[in-house]
Design a protein around this motif. Structure first.
Motif, short mmCIF file in Angstrom:
data_model
loop_
_atom_site.label_atom_id
_atom_site.label_comp_id
_atom_site.label_asym_id
_atom_site.label_seq_id
_atom_site.Cartn_x
_atom_site.Cartn_y
_atom_site.Cartn_z
N ALA A 145 -105.33 8.23 -30.30
CA ALA A 145 -106.15 7.36 -31.14
C ALA A 145 -106.11 7.79 -32.60
CB ALA A 145 -107.59 7.36 -30.64
N ARG A 146 -106.20 9.12 -32.85
CA ARG A 146 -106.17 9.60 -34.23
C ARG A 146 -104.79 9.40 -34.85
NH1 ARG A 146 -109.64 12.15 -37.58
NH2 ARG A 146 -111.04 10.81 -36.38
N ALA A 147 -103.73 9.57 -34.07
CA ALA A 147 -102.38 9.35 -34.60
C ALA A 147 -102.23 7.90 -35.07
CB ALA A 147 -101.34 9.67 -33.53
N ARG A 148 -102.75 6.97 -34.30
CA ARG A 148 -102.70 5.57 -34.71
C ARG A 148 -103.47 5.35 -36.01
NH1 ARG A 148 -104.49 3.71 -28.72
NH2 ARG A 148 -102.43 3.55 -27.71
N GLU A 149 -104.65 5.99 -36.11
CA GLU A 149 -105.47 5.83 -37.31
C GLU A 149 -104.76 6.40 -38.55
OE1 GLU A 149 -109.01 7.87 -36.25
OE2 GLU A 149 -109.76 6.28 -34.94
N LEU A 150 -104.14 7.55 -38.40
CA LEU A 150 -103.43 8.15 -39.53
C LEU A 150 -102.24 7.29 -39.95
CD1 LEU A 150 -103.42 11.91 -38.39
CD2 LEU A 150 -104.80 10.90 -40.22
N TRP A 151 -101.50 6.81 -38.96
CA TRP A 151 -100.32 5.97 -39.24
C TRP A 151 -100.73 4.72 -40.02
CZ3 TRP A 151 -95.29 6.93 -38.98
CH2 TRP A 151 -94.37 5.87 -38.94
N ALA A 152 -101.83 4.10 -39.58
CA ALA A 152 -102.30 2.88 -40.24
C ALA A 152 -102.87 3.17 -41.62
CB ALA A 152 -103.35 2.19 -39.37
N ALA A 153 -103.61 4.28 -41.75
CA ALA A 153 -104.27 4.58 -43.02
C ALA A 153 -103.27 4.95 -44.11
CB ALA A 153 -105.28 5.71 -42.83
N VAL A 154 -102.27 5.76 -43.78
CA VAL A 154 -101.26 6.12 -44.78
C VAL A 154 -100.41 4.91 -45.11
CG1 VAL A 154 -99.24 7.57 -45.24
CG2 VAL A 154 -101.27 8.57 -44.16
N GLY A 155 -100.00 4.18 -44.10
CA GLY A 155 -99.31 2.92 -44.32
C GLY A 155 -97.95 3.02 -44.98
N GLU A 156 -97.30 4.16 -44.83
CA GLU A 156 -95.96 4.36 -45.39
C GLU A 156 -94.99 4.72 -44.28
OE1 GLU A 156 -95.14 3.76 -48.47
OE2 GLU A 156 -97.16 3.44 -49.25
N PRO A 157 -93.79 4.16 -44.29
CA PRO A 157 -92.87 4.39 -43.16
C PRO A 157 -92.31 5.80 -43.09
CG PRO A 157 -91.76 3.19 -44.92
CD PRO A 157 -93.20 3.26 -45.30
N ASN A 158 -92.44 6.58 -44.18
CA ASN A 158 -91.89 7.94 -44.17
C ASN A 158 -92.91 8.99 -43.78
OD1 ASN A 158 -92.89 7.04 -46.70
ND2 ASN A 158 -91.83 8.65 -47.82
N LEU A 159 -94.02 8.56 -43.20
CA LEU A 159 -94.98 9.51 -42.63
C LEU A 159 -94.46 10.06 -41.31
CD1 LEU A 159 -97.89 10.79 -42.50
CD2 LEU A 159 -98.55 8.73 -41.21
N LEU A 160 -94.74 11.33 -41.06
CA LEU A 160 -94.61 11.93 -39.73
C LEU A 160 -95.99 12.41 -39.32
CD1 LEU A 160 -91.39 14.16 -40.06
CD2 LEU A 160 -91.59 12.01 -38.80
#
Length: 380
Positions: A127-142
């Motif tokens: 759940a937190r991984a999804r939240e971080l992915w959505a919040a940063v909103g950049e494709p180069n996030l890991l």
């Protein structure tokens, strides 16, 4: 034998190693300092962890305006930490986006960790991984997820959803095999669900210097000449054997099927590459792991040391695996239980990051309190 490039960092890049920086702060983002590291030091990625963010907040006044604003709106400590860390990582992602585009998504990456307190809760991690992915909103996030037994399922689940992952806190070869399996299973599920698997990337962060610190302490306790002679060798040997496992996985029929569908290899990343024993060469975990197709994430001090006097030996992979196995064999003969050491390191790693997260929350709590007091004072 050294590669024929004038600058040590150029030579490291030329051998096929991606140089990432293990640091991030608003001080680094301000005034073009990160851009300068990209231009002058060959940095093509960034990793972060709770310790880095805690240190950044303690040192940097650039966080004060945002903290005051969040305090004035009654934002919780948890939400403040989330806002600050995702803002910093988003900004770094944007700085590195040209590298991401130029390397077809391989580099130009910035890592952000799921709360370490969730390391043994797979569903909360997902759940937190999804939240971080959505919040940063950049494709180069890991998104960084610890390689605990509970973390493996979370890694598979988020990879299957198209989220790129930095698997962190890997110490043992057995666990690394599990990590590779988790990645491949996630890719297979993603492909079945018709995701574009070529857009999914991952690195596996294998920790190096902490292995030496733990095993060296046991060798010191043994205290014989043979034991002392074995010090400072286990970390690099362990990592080299991890690379052998990586190479074997890429030769498997399972991987060939995934590659045919467009999947990207999960690159080994050498973490914890700052030397903890001052008696050892300060660049040993960079030179000793200068292996093509890998990532080395360095603290700033290690990066500068390598820029000054680092060397890049011409490692022949077929000639380093056997001696690495001999090192671990020698340690076993001396009575040191490798599994016990790596299990303890994983537990300690999670505990240390969780403690740093608590420290970060404590720093934020204190600064929110000051920000609220200053806001109320300004309203009088």
């Amino acid at each position: 034998m050294l590669i024929g490039h004038d600058h040590p960092l150029d030579a490291l890049t030329a051998t096929g190693v991606s140089i990432w920086l293990d640091d991030l702060s608003r001080e680094l983002l301000a005034g073009g300092r990160l851009e300068a590291l990209v231009a002058d030091r060959g940095v093509v990625g960034i990793t972060t962890n709770p310790t880095i963010f805690a240190s950044a907040l303690e040192r940097g006044e650039r966080y004060t305006p945002q903290l005051r604003e969040l305090a004035a709106t009654g934002t919780s400590v948890e939400d403040t930490v989330f806002a600050i860390t995702t803002d910093d990582v988003r900004a770094a992602c944007r700085v590195l986006r040209p590298l991401y585009d130029r390397t077809d998504g391989v580099d130009g990456r910035v890592s952000l960790e799921v709360d370490p307190g969730l390391a043994h809760d797979a569903e909360a991690t997902i759940a937190r991984a999804r939240e971080l992915w959505a919040a940063v909103g950049e494709p180069n996030l890991l998104v960084k997820i610890p390689a605990t037994a509970d973390g493996l399922g979370a890694i598979t689940a988020v990879i299957a959803e198209g989220i790129s992952v930095n698997v962190t806190l890997i110490f043992s070869l057995e666990r690394y095999r599990d990590v590779i399996d988790a990645y491949h299973t996630g890719l297979e599920t993603a492909a079945f669900n018709e995701y574009d698997v070529s857009a999914i990337h991952s690195v596996a962060s294998f920790f190096v210097s902490r292995v030496d610190s733990a095993i060296d302490a046991r060798l010191d306790t043994i205290g014989t000449g043979r034991a002392i002679a074995a010090k400072g060798k286990a970390g690099i040997a362990n990592a080299r054997l991890a690379h052998e496992i990586h190479a074997e996985s890429l030769a498997s029929p399972r991987w060939r099927r995934l590659a045919a569908a467009g999947a990207r290899p999960q690159r080994p990343l050498w973490a914890s590459t700052g030397v903890k024993n001052p008696d050892y060469p300060d660049t040993m975990y960079v030179s000793g792991l200068a292996i093509p197709g890998t990532v080395n994430t360095m603290p700033g001090a290690t990066l500068e040391a390598f820029a000054d006097h680092g060397t890049v030996p011409a490692l022949v992979l077929e000639e380093i695996y056997g001696p690495a196995q001999d090192v671990l064999g020698e340690i076993a003969e001396l009575g040191i239980d490798y599994r016990e050491v790596t299990d303890e390191l994983e537990r300690q790693g999670v505990q240390k990051f969780a403690a740093s997260w608590d420290e970060l929350a404590g720093t934020v709590r204190g600064q929110l309190g000051r920000g609220l007091a200053e806001h109320r004072s300004s309203q009088r």
